[in-house]
Design an enzyme around this catalytic site. Structure first.
Site, short mmCIF file in Angstrom:
data_model
loop_
_atom_site.label_atom_id
_atom_site.label_comp_id
_atom_site.label_asym_id
_atom_site.label_seq_id
_atom_site.Cartn_x
_atom_site.Cartn_y
_atom_site.Cartn_z
N HIS A 74 53.42 36.81 30.36
CA HIS A 74 54.22 36.28 31.32
C HIS A 74 54.21 34.53 31.23
O HIS A 74 53.33 34.04 30.76
CB HIS A 74 53.59 36.34 32.86
CG HIS A 74 53.80 37.72 33.22
ND1 HIS A 74 54.57 38.10 34.34
CD2 HIS A 74 53.63 39.08 32.61
CE1 HIS A 74 54.85 39.19 34.46
NE2 HIS A 74 54.35 39.84 33.55
N TYR A 203 53.92 34.97 44.37
CA TYR A 203 52.99 34.85 45.39
C TYR A 203 53.84 34.25 46.46
O TYR A 203 54.60 33.20 46.50
CB TYR A 203 52.10 33.72 44.97
CG TYR A 203 50.92 34.32 43.84
CD1 TYR A 203 51.50 34.34 42.51
CD2 TYR A 203 49.78 34.51 44.26
CE1 TYR A 203 50.52 34.67 41.38
CE2 TYR A 203 48.78 35.01 43.15
CZ TYR A 203 49.37 34.97 42.00
OH TYR A 203 48.27 35.54 41.00
N PRO A 295 40.73 36.64 45.04
CA PRO A 295 41.68 37.04 43.77
C PRO A 295 42.94 36.26 43.50
O PRO A 295 43.56 36.63 42.78
CB PRO A 295 41.76 38.64 44.06
CG PRO A 295 41.54 38.71 45.23
CD PRO A 295 40.62 37.90 45.90
N LYS A 299 41.35 34.78 38.74
CA LYS A 299 40.32 34.02 37.77
C LYS A 299 38.99 34.94 37.63
O LYS A 299 38.10 34.46 36.68
CB LYS A 299 39.93 32.74 38.46
CG LYS A 299 40.68 31.72 38.43
CD LYS A 299 40.74 31.17 37.07
CE LYS A 299 42.01 30.09 36.78
NZ LYS A 299 43.14 31.02 36.19
N TYR A 387 45.98 27.73 36.39
CA TYR A 387 46.28 29.21 36.33
C TYR A 387 46.26 30.00 34.87
O TYR A 387 45.85 30.99 34.89
CB TYR A 387 47.73 29.72 36.77
CG TYR A 387 48.07 30.81 37.30
CD1 TYR A 387 47.99 31.34 38.55
CD2 TYR A 387 48.10 31.81 36.38
CE1 TYR A 387 48.35 32.47 39.06
CE2 TYR A 387 48.61 33.36 36.75
CZ TYR A 387 48.21 33.50 38.01
OH TYR A 387 48.54 34.84 38.47
P1 RFL Z 1 32.02 44.39 37.85
O1 RFL Z 1 33.07 44.97 37.20
O2 RFL Z 1 31.63 44.46 39.08
O3 RFL Z 1 30.73 45.43 37.00
C1 RFL Z 1 29.27 45.39 37.34
C2 RFL Z 1 28.86 46.78 36.80
O4 RFL Z 1 27.28 46.97 37.11
C3 RFL Z 1 27.18 48.17 37.78
N1 RFL Z 1 26.11 47.93 38.56
C4 RFL Z 1 24.77 48.45 38.18
N2 RFL Z 1 24.40 49.02 37.03
C5 RFL Z 1 22.92 49.33 36.87
N3 RFL Z 1 22.03 48.94 37.73
C6 RFL Z 1 22.47 48.63 38.97
N4 RFL Z 1 21.50 48.27 39.92
C7 RFL Z 1 23.80 48.16 39.18
N5 RFL Z 1 24.30 47.58 40.44
C8 RFL Z 1 25.94 47.54 39.74
C9 RFL Z 1 28.50 48.50 38.54
O5 RFL Z 1 28.50 49.84 38.64
C10 RFL Z 1 29.50 47.91 37.42
O6 RFL Z 1 29.96 48.88 36.79
O7 RFL Z 1 31.26 43.08 37.25
P2 RFL Z 1 31.85 42.25 35.80
O8 RFL Z 1 31.54 43.08 34.51
O9 RFL Z 1 31.15 40.76 35.94
O10 RFL Z 1 33.52 41.89 35.87
C11 RFL Z 1 33.86 41.28 36.80
C12 RFL Z 1 35.31 41.50 37.27
O11 RFL Z 1 35.45 43.08 37.43
C13 RFL Z 1 35.98 40.92 38.51
O12 RFL Z 1 35.54 39.54 38.53
C14 RFL Z 1 37.54 41.08 38.58
O13 RFL Z 1 37.92 42.28 38.88
C15 RFL Z 1 38.07 40.08 39.82
N6 RFL Z 1 39.52 40.32 40.06
C16 RFL Z 1 40.48 39.62 39.32
N7 RFL Z 1 39.84 39.41 38.17
C17 RFL Z 1 40.77 38.33 37.38
O14 RFL Z 1 40.40 37.72 36.21
N8 RFL Z 1 42.28 38.46 37.46
C18 RFL Z 1 42.52 39.27 38.61
O15 RFL Z 1 43.95 39.37 38.61
C19 RFL Z 1 41.95 39.82 39.38
N9 RFL Z 1 42.21 40.47 40.44
C20 RFL Z 1 39.95 41.26 41.11
C21 RFL Z 1 41.31 41.26 41.29
C22 RFL Z 1 39.22 41.91 42.03
C23 RFL Z 1 39.59 42.55 42.79
N10 RFL Z 1 38.51 43.50 43.75
C24 RFL Z 1 38.64 44.85 43.97
C25 RFL Z 1 37.33 42.71 43.79
C26 RFL Z 1 41.75 41.98 42.15
C27 RFL Z 1 41.05 42.76 42.91
C28 RFL Z 1 41.70 43.69 44.15
C1 PHB Z 2 46.94 42.18 40.10
O1 PHB Z 2 47.89 42.54 39.52
O2 PHB Z 2 45.97 42.89 40.49
C2 PHB Z 2 46.54 40.68 40.35
C3 PHB Z 2 47.43 39.63 40.10
C4 PHB Z 2 47.09 38.41 40.33
C5 PHB Z 2 46.10 38.22 41.26
C6 PHB Z 2 45.48 38.99 41.73
C7 PHB Z 2 45.76 40.51 41.29
O3 PHB Z 2 46.18 36.82 41.63
#
Ligand code: RFL
Ligand code: PHB
Length: 394
Positions: A74, A203, A295, A299, A387
């Site tokens: 993108h 957005y 989110p 980041k 971004y």
């Molecule tokens: P995670 O992915 O939470 O993984 C942690 C892992 O640890 C396990 N765990 C344990 N294991 C052993 N013993 C325990 N006691 C434990 N407790 C927990 C868990 O089961 C899990 O498997 O952390 P990690 O690896 O640091 O990764 C971080 C990312 O997952 C997170 O920052 C992103 O998903 C955030 N996020 C976004 N980030 C972006 O860079 N771009 C995006 O577009 C974006 N969109 C989003 C998002 C997060 C969202 N949600 C649902 C929070 C959109 C959404 C909707």
């Molecule tokens: C997504 O596609 O899940 C998404 C994209 C941009 C954001 C957050 C989530 O800022």
């Protein structure tokens, strides 16, 4: 049963998997302990946007092939307000930088496949995981599996266990500073087999609140609607969701919205959170274990990958050159970048959402700021540079 390794990793999310993979390619041994099953971890629908620095590190980990084939590059995003869409052209504003839309689920699958093919040690469905003796030179991770007790003895522990993990919560209160902001709204997210409404992510700021029109492919869309923090998901029928998605988009965009059955529907709370420091003796907090961003700025995953990049380089210096400088600077270096991403995520969240307590004055200044961002090069460039991802310090 006793196991020995160099790096004991708690958590098989993107942080833990990527760290393990990068270390293995340098001949550094690790074992990952994960509470959930592999299917559960791979099924979580989360991040969608990868910065260039994240793509580069996935390439370095030799797991970028499918991302380059299937991911969508993108060159900008669109901001919608007052019923009109405005393009923010990253390529023009940042000297050629882009972002990649490629789901976290796919990144996790690619990492898992590479790790399993290389015979990596990942313990899934581990119970009662604890981190121990990290202030000494013999830290350990204990857990039980199928009724048997295990201990992993290691040089360092990487706490990659996310916001609800045990690594951070094992630190006594007087050794850790927590900074937090909880927002008075949440996002209702849906995944749906329908084409994206625009070539770029949209957005949108409206008097009904924020909406985001994102995608996973040219046939699969990911949409989010601002909703109440304690929203009852059953209050949102499919019809209500489609009506709101249409309302919160400009007329032209709304014509491209083709309702289809929802594949997934969920609510995400919005929070900013930082734990300082990120190192406690021989344990390092990585990714969501140390920080959460709302989110809006896309980041979270990118920051997690930034921590992994730094810890990986620090561990290489330690093992290959006997140089502990980067390990010493881990917390300080990561936090500098984390706070800048926190600021950006807070700023974009504040700019795009409807706050329940906002006065008519607040609303007018919000629209004036959107006008500034979309009509001046200075405003647009600040947004674009943040971004696509700020540069690494080291
Ligand atoms: P995670 O992915 O939470 O993984 C942690 C892992 O640890 C396990 N765990 C344990 N294991 C052993 N013993 C325990 N006691 C434990 N407790 C927990 C868990 O089961 C899990 O498997 O952390 P990690 O690896 O640091 O990764 C971080 C990312 O997952 C997170 O920052 C992103 O998903 C955030 N996020 C976004 N980030 C972006 O860079 N771009 C995006 O577009 C974006 N969109 C989003 C998002 C997060 C969202 N949600 C649902 C929070 C959109 C959404 C909707
Ligand atoms: C997504 O596609 O899940 C998404 C994209 C941009 C954001 C957050 C989530 O800022």
């Amino acid at each position: 049963m006793i196991h020995k390794t160099q790096i004991g990793i708690v958590g098989a999310g993107p942080s833990g998997l990527l760290l393990s993979r990068l270390l293995a390619l340098q001949g550094i041994d690790s074992i990952i302990v994960e509470r959930q099953s592999r299917d559960y971890v791979e099924g979580r629908i989360r991040a969608g946007v990868l910065e260039q620095g994240t793509m580069d590190l996935l390439d370095e980990a030799k797991v970028g092939e499918r991302m380059h084939e299937e991911g969508l590059l993108h060159s900008g995003v669109e901001l919608c307000f007052n019923g009109e869409r405005h393009a923010i052209d990253f390529v023009k504003l940042t000297g050629g930088k882009t972002v990649m839309v490629y789901g976290q689920t796919e990144v996790t699958k690619d990492l898992n496949n590479a790790l399993h093919a290389a015979g990596a040690q990942i313990v899934y469905e581990a119970e009662d995981v604890t981190v121990n003796d990290f202030d000494t030179d013999h830290p350990s991770i204990r857990y039980s599996k199928d009724g048997e007790a295990h201990e992993i003895q290691c040089d360092f522990i990487a706490g990659c266990d996310g916001f609800h993990g045990i690594s951070r919560s094992s630190i006594p209160d007087d050794r850790i500073n927590l900074f937090e902001r909880v927002y008075p709204f949440a996002w209702l997210g849906i995944l749906v087999e329908t084409p994206p409404v625009s070539d770029e992510l949209v957005y949108s700021n409206t008097d009904h609140g924020f909406a985001l029109y994102s995608m996973r492919s040219m046939t699969l869309s990911r949409f989010y609607l601002q909703c109440a923090p304690d929203e009852d998901i059953n209050e949102w029928s499919d019809n209500r969701i489609w009506d709101e998605l249409a309302y919160r988009l400009d007329d032209e965009g709304a014509k491209n919205l083709t309702p289809a059955p929802l594949l997934e529907k969920g609510i995400t709370p919005m929070r900013s959170f930082v734990a300082e420091p990120m190192r406690f003796g021989n344990m390092f907090l990585v990714g969501d274990a140390a920080h959460i961003v709302p989110p809006t700025g896309a980041k979270g995953l990118n920051l997690a990958v930034g921590d992994v990049r730094y810890l990986w380089r620090a561990l290489i210096d330690h093992y290959k050159k006997g140089d502990g400088g980067r390990l010493e600077r881990y917390s300080e270096t990561c936090l500098r970048r984390v706070w800048k991403a926190q600021r950006f995520s807070w700023w974009l969240t504040s700019l795009m959402h409807r706050f329940p307590e906002a006065s008519p004055f607040d609303r007018r200044t919000q629209l004036a700021e959107l006008d500034f961002v979309t009509s001046t090069e200075a405003g647009a460039r600040a947004m674009a540079e943040n971004y696509v991802g700020l540069p690494f310090d080291d």
